[in-house]
Motif scaffolding. Sequence first.
Motif, PDB file in Angstrom:
ATOM      1  N   MET A 259     -33.620  35.299 -18.525  1.00  0.00           N
ATOM      2  CA  MET A 259     -33.269  36.388 -17.624  1.00  0.00           C
ATOM      3  C   MET A 259     -32.007  36.066 -16.839  1.00  0.00           C
ATOM      4  O   MET A 259     -31.127  36.915 -16.695  1.00  0.00           O
ATOM      5  CB  MET A 259     -34.435  36.708 -16.691  1.00  0.00           C
ATOM      6  CG  MET A 259     -35.418  37.688 -17.329  1.00  0.00           C
ATOM      7  SD  MET A 259     -37.037  37.617 -16.640  1.00  0.00           S
ATOM      8  CE  MET A 259     -36.904  38.658 -15.269  1.00  0.00           C
ATOM      9  N   LYS A 260     -31.915  34.835 -16.363  1.00  0.00           N
ATOM     10  CA  LYS A 260     -30.738  34.431 -15.587  1.00  0.00           C
ATOM     11  C   LYS A 260     -29.471  34.519 -16.425  1.00  0.00           C
ATOM     12  O   LYS A 260     -28.430  34.968 -15.965  1.00  0.00           O
ATOM     13  CB  LYS A 260     -30.908  32.990 -15.089  1.00  0.00           C
ATOM     14  CG  LYS A 260     -31.786  32.864 -13.863  1.00  0.00           C
ATOM     15  CD  LYS A 260     -31.587  31.495 -13.257  1.00  0.00           C
ATOM     16  CE  LYS A 260     -32.903  30.798 -13.019  1.00  0.00           C
ATOM     17  NZ  LYS A 260     -32.775  29.339 -12.900  1.00  0.00           N
ATOM     18  N   LEU A 261     -29.583  34.073 -17.677  1.00  0.00           N
ATOM     19  CA  LEU A 261     -28.394  34.056 -18.532  1.00  0.00           C
ATOM     20  C   LEU A 261     -28.071  35.442 -19.088  1.00  0.00           C
ATOM     21  O   LEU A 261     -26.965  35.686 -19.557  1.00  0.00           O
ATOM     22  CB  LEU A 261     -28.586  33.045 -19.673  1.00  0.00           C
ATOM     23  CG  LEU A 261     -28.634  31.583 -19.223  1.00  0.00           C
ATOM     24  CD1 LEU A 261     -29.129  30.679 -20.335  1.00  0.00           C
ATOM     25  CD2 LEU A 261     -27.258  31.118 -18.742  1.00  0.00           C
ATOM     26  N   ALA A 262     -29.059  36.339 -19.047  1.00  0.00           N
ATOM     27  CA  ALA A 262     -28.862  37.671 -19.641  1.00  0.00           C
ATOM     28  C   ALA A 262     -28.555  38.747 -18.600  1.00  0.00           C
ATOM     29  O   ALA A 262     -28.379  39.910 -18.960  1.00  0.00           O
ATOM     30  CB  ALA A 262     -30.092  38.058 -20.452  1.00  0.00           C
ATOM     31  N   VAL A 263     -28.465  38.363 -17.336  1.00  0.00           N
ATOM     32  CA  VAL A 263     -28.203  39.348 -16.276  1.00  0.00           C
ATOM     33  C   VAL A 263     -27.013  40.242 -16.642  1.00  0.00           C
ATOM     34  O   VAL A 263     -25.957  39.756 -17.038  1.00  0.00           O
ATOM     35  CB  VAL A 263     -27.899  38.636 -14.924  1.00  0.00           C
ATOM     36  CG1 VAL A 263     -27.378  39.630 -13.886  1.00  0.00           C
ATOM     37  CG2 VAL A 263     -29.140  37.938 -14.401  1.00  0.00           C
TER      38      VAL A 263
END
Length: 262
Positions: free
Chosen positions: A134-138
């Motif tokens: 999720m963090k990398l796909a924001v």
Amino acid sequence: TTTTAEGKKKKKKKQQQSLLVPPLTSFAQLRSPRHGYALSKRVYENILRQGYTAPTEVQMGALPVLMRKGCVVDGAVDLLTCAPTGSGKTLAYVVPLLDEILAAREKGVREKGVRAVVVAPTKELAAQIVNEVMKLAVGTGVKVSLMRKGMAATSAKGESAGIHVTSDILVSTPLLLLHAIESEEGKAEFGKVRRLVLDEADVLLDELFKDQTLGIWKALREIANNDLRTSLWSATISSGTEEVARNMILSSTTTAPPPPPP
Ligand code: ADP
Ligand code: MG
């Protein structure tokens, strides 16, 4: 003549070059077409936002193998990676997954459905992985979810209640996933999966989980008509486990797909 000999030499050199994978020396290279990468700006910024200034050793080695265009077969390889705990293996498999999904989107391929499955031995680890994705796909629109029990629920009458996974990337523990794949909708729900990631692969291939993990791999490979790429990530690998892992990797690269039905 010398010219043909030279030509042959050049050709050989070119072949060798295409097999050599230069390590990634900075995250900025992932934005450089000259280096063979075309990572989305957003994912790149998300990496930097984590405060990661340079790739770790395992990232330097694995990201090129999985992401560099025109090298090996454009990420279409099976991979077994051993690197110590805390060395950043998660990012090393998450970023290539995001890159592939976003690259397809760039080409106008708006696929729906799960494209990649990540398997981890515990629910806690699976939840952590979802968090990291999720963090990398924001800001990219790529969706990730944690496999939940209800997703593969079957009603009392034995009718399947449906999985309806709407994510691009699904993270799960082995048994829940195996049940979901083997459920009535399994074939449809997992029909687009082309990437399988086994995190803590030594645990996933050890006594307790081995049959489930191999079951998942075989089922997904069959659904994908052998077009499934598997990567295994582990801190340690015992000799027994390594043999199973190597067989997984070798068999999928040497098995020809079955002939099409007449
Ligand atoms: P592993 O799975 O190899 O044990 P993780 O993927 O859990 O390691 O990463 C360990 C820690 O390192 C995490 O806190 C992660 O956020 C951090 N990390 C990952 N990549 C980098 C990097 N390039 N630079 C600094 N820290 C990083
Ligand atoms: Mg890990």
